[in-house]
Design a protein around this motif. Sequence first.
Motif, PDB file in Angstrom:
ATOM      1  N   HIS A 117       0.845  -1.194   0.000  1.00 25.30           N
ATOM      2  CA  HIS A 117       0.000   0.000   0.000  1.00 25.30           C
ATOM      3  C   HIS A 117       0.878   1.241   0.000  1.00 25.30           C
ATOM      4  CE1 HIS A 117       0.614  -1.202   4.181  1.00 25.30           C
ATOM      5  NE2 HIS A 117       0.406   0.042   4.558  1.00 25.30           N
ATOM      6  N   LEU A 118       0.413   2.238  -0.726  1.00 24.48           N
ATOM      7  CA  LEU A 118       1.101   3.513  -0.825  1.00 24.48           C
ATOM      8  C   LEU A 118       0.320   4.533  -0.011  1.00 24.48           C
ATOM      9  CD1 LEU A 118       1.872   1.828  -3.391  1.00 24.48           C
ATOM     10  CD2 LEU A 118       2.184   3.992  -4.556  1.00 24.48           C
ATOM     11  N   HIS A 119       0.984   5.151   0.957  1.00 25.34           N
ATOM     12  CA  HIS A 119       0.377   6.221   1.733  1.00 25.34           C
ATOM     13  C   HIS A 119       0.531   7.514   0.930  1.00 25.34           C
ATOM     14  CE1 HIS A 119       0.240   4.123   5.730  1.00 25.34           C
ATOM     15  NE2 HIS A 119       1.198   3.400   5.162  1.00 25.34           N
ATOM     16  N   VAL A 120      -0.568   8.171   0.602  1.00 29.45           N
ATOM     17  CA  VAL A 120      -0.530   9.458  -0.084  1.00 29.45           C
ATOM     18  C   VAL A 120      -1.061  10.477   0.917  1.00 29.45           C
ATOM     19  CG1 VAL A 120      -1.162  10.762  -2.133  1.00 29.45           C
ATOM     20  CG2 VAL A 120      -0.976   8.273  -2.261  1.00 29.45           C
ATOM     21  N   ILE A 121      -0.194  11.425   1.282  1.00 30.80           N
ATOM     22  CA  ILE A 121      -0.467  12.281   2.433  1.00 30.80           C
ATOM     23  C   ILE A 121      -0.362  13.767   2.063  1.00 30.80           C
ATOM     24  CG2 ILE A 121       0.219  12.799   4.808  1.00 30.80           C
ATOM     25  CD1 ILE A 121       1.742  10.034   4.718  1.00 30.80           C
ATOM     26  N   PRO A 122      -1.408  14.552   2.320  1.00 29.93           N
ATOM     27  CA  PRO A 122      -1.290  16.002   2.153  1.00 29.93           C
ATOM     28  C   PRO A 122      -0.277  16.533   3.176  1.00 29.93           C
ATOM     29  CG  PRO A 122      -3.600  15.343   2.392  1.00 29.93           C
ATOM     30  CD  PRO A 122      -2.752  14.154   2.740  1.00 29.93           C
ATOM     31  N   LEU A 123       0.713  17.281   2.723  1.00 29.97           N
ATOM     32  CA  LEU A 123       1.796  17.710   3.610  1.00 29.97           C
ATOM     33  C   LEU A 123       1.808  19.215   3.843  1.00 29.97           C
ATOM     34  CD1 LEU A 123       4.816  15.668   2.175  1.00 29.97           C
ATOM     35  CD2 LEU A 123       3.293  15.041   4.055  1.00 29.97           C
ATOM     36  N   ARG A 124       1.863  19.568   5.103  1.00 23.74           N
ATOM     37  CA  ARG A 124       2.127  20.948   5.499  1.00 23.74           C
ATOM     38  C   ARG A 124       3.559  21.060   6.027  1.00 23.74           C
ATOM     39  NH1 ARG A 124      -3.304  20.794   6.096  1.00 23.74           N
ATOM     40  NH2 ARG A 124      -4.401  22.602   5.295  1.00 23.74           N
ATOM     41  N   SER A 125       4.087  19.914   6.528  1.00 22.02           N
ATOM     42  CA  SER A 125       5.459  19.891   7.041  1.00 22.02           C
ATOM     43  C   SER A 125       5.985  18.461   6.963  1.00 22.02           C
ATOM     44  CB  SER A 125       5.497  20.380   8.494  1.00 22.02           C
ATOM     45  OG  SER A 125       4.978  19.383   9.361  1.00 22.02           O
ATOM     46  N   GLU A 126       7.259  18.289   7.243  1.00 19.73           N
ATOM     47  CA  GLU A 126       7.878  16.959   7.255  1.00 19.73           C
ATOM     48  C   GLU A 126       7.222  16.038   8.290  1.00 19.73           C
ATOM     49  OE1 GLU A 126      10.398  15.524   5.414  1.00 19.73           O
ATOM     50  OE2 GLU A 126      10.449  17.286   4.130  1.00 19.73           O
ATOM     51  N   ALA A 127       6.684  16.601   9.362  1.00 16.95           N
ATOM     52  CA  ALA A 127       6.050  15.788  10.401  1.00 16.95           C
ATOM     53  C   ALA A 127       4.862  15.006   9.847  1.00 16.95           C
ATOM     54  CB  ALA A 127       5.602  16.667  11.567  1.00 16.95           C
ATOM     55  N   ASP A 128       4.173  15.557   8.842  1.00 16.51           N
ATOM     56  CA  ASP A 128       3.004  14.880   8.275  1.00 16.51           C
ATOM     57  C   ASP A 128       3.359  13.583   7.559  1.00 16.51           C
ATOM     58  OD1 ASP A 128       1.224  16.840   9.176  1.00 16.51           O
ATOM     59  OD2 ASP A 128       1.438  18.016   7.333  1.00 16.51           O
ATOM     60  N   VAL A 129       4.596  13.434   7.138  1.00 14.97           N
ATOM     61  CA  VAL A 129       4.995  12.229   6.414  1.00 14.97           C
ATOM     62  C   VAL A 129       5.407  11.107   7.366  1.00 14.97           C
ATOM     63  CG1 VAL A 129       7.473  12.605   6.035  1.00 14.97           C
ATOM     64  CG2 VAL A 129       6.096  11.586   4.244  1.00 14.97           C
ATOM     65  N   SER A 130       5.582  11.415   8.637  1.00  9.29           N
ATOM     66  CA  SER A 130       6.009  10.410   9.601  1.00  9.29           C
ATOM     67  C   SER A 130       4.823   9.576  10.069  1.00  9.29           C
ATOM     68  CB  SER A 130       6.665  11.073  10.813  1.00  9.29           C
ATOM     69  OG  SER A 130       6.948  10.087  11.786  1.00  9.29           O
ATOM     70  N   LEU A 131       4.836   8.285   9.739  1.00 12.45           N
ATOM     71  CA  LEU A 131       3.753   7.399  10.146  1.00 12.45           C
ATOM     72  C   LEU A 131       3.698   7.240  11.660  1.00 12.45           C
ATOM     73  CD1 LEU A 131       3.961   4.699   7.333  1.00 12.45           C
ATOM     74  CD2 LEU A 131       2.555   6.774   7.420  1.00 12.45           C
ATOM     75  N   ALA A 132       4.767   7.577  12.360  1.00 16.48           N
ATOM     76  CA  ALA A 132       4.765   7.546  13.823  1.00 16.48           C
ATOM     77  C   ALA A 132       3.810   8.600  14.388  1.00 16.48           C
ATOM     78  CB  ALA A 132       6.173   7.772  14.356  1.00 16.48           C
ATOM     79  N   ASN A 133       3.448   9.597  13.585  1.00 19.84           N
ATOM     80  CA  ASN A 133       2.537  10.656  14.024  1.00 19.84           C
ATOM     81  C   ASN A 133       1.076  10.367  13.690  1.00 19.84           C
ATOM     82  OD1 ASN A 133       4.638  12.174  15.083  1.00 19.84           O
ATOM     83  ND2 ASN A 133       5.022  13.198  13.147  1.00 19.84           N
ATOM     84  N   ALA A 134       0.785   9.170  13.226  1.00 19.23           N
ATOM     85  CA  ALA A 134      -0.597   8.808  12.879  1.00 19.23           C
ATOM     86  C   ALA A 134      -1.446   8.720  14.144  1.00 19.23           C
ATOM     87  CB  ALA A 134      -0.616   7.479  12.133  1.00 19.23           C
ATOM     88  N   THR A 135      -2.666   9.258  14.042  1.00 18.13           N
ATOM     89  CA  THR A 135      -3.607   9.184  15.155  1.00 18.13           C
ATOM     90  C   THR A 135      -4.988   8.834  14.612  1.00 18.13           C
ATOM     91  OG1 THR A 135      -4.034  11.556  15.040  1.00 18.13           O
ATOM     92  CG2 THR A 135      -2.371  10.838  16.610  1.00 18.13           C
ATOM     93  N   PRO A 136      -5.766   8.073  15.365  1.00 17.00           N
ATOM     94  CA  PRO A 136      -7.108   7.714  14.895  1.00 17.00           C
ATOM     95  C   PRO A 136      -7.947   8.964  14.629  1.00 17.00           C
ATOM     96  CG  PRO A 136      -6.491   6.381  16.790  1.00 17.00           C
ATOM     97  CD  PRO A 136      -5.448   7.451  16.654  1.00 17.00           C
TER      98      PRO A 136
END
Length: 150
Positions: A93-112
């Motif tokens: 699976h490919l995660h496609v993520i709208p980015l405002r900063s580098e933090a948005d690309v970190s999957l460790a920052n995922a929250t429900p």
Amino acid sequence: MSTVFEKIISGEWAGRFCWAEDSCVVFATIAPTAPGHMLVVPREPWAKWTDLPAEVAARLFEVARIIGSVQETVFDVPRSGLVIAGFEVPHTHLHVIPLRSEADVSLANATPASDEALDDTTARLRTALVEAGFGEFIPPEMNVCPPTSR
């Protein structure tokens, strides 16, 4: 054993779809790193992206590019990011993520996310994809993945 993604694609488990075609589907992740975070998933459960047939890999990346481009407009972000990890689910699976900063690309920052937030972001993407000329790939219902045409 079926993967969680096979269960979502089959309708056994709930999903929020903004794209469906014979080779892949796109649905919202329940734990986004940013609003509008989507997953591009092949219908076939290849465990590693490096195992994908070249034509499937090319199509996944093309769909991810389209989704990312639309995310930039819908969510008013400077760019969209792409992450392929695959440790959490053994189904490419490919995660496609709208980015405002580098933090948005970190999957460790995922929250429900709430059901309402997931419904809203998916609906917004579906509408924008139709407006961008991709209506043929938008499932008639957000919560139902249509079967392949094969």
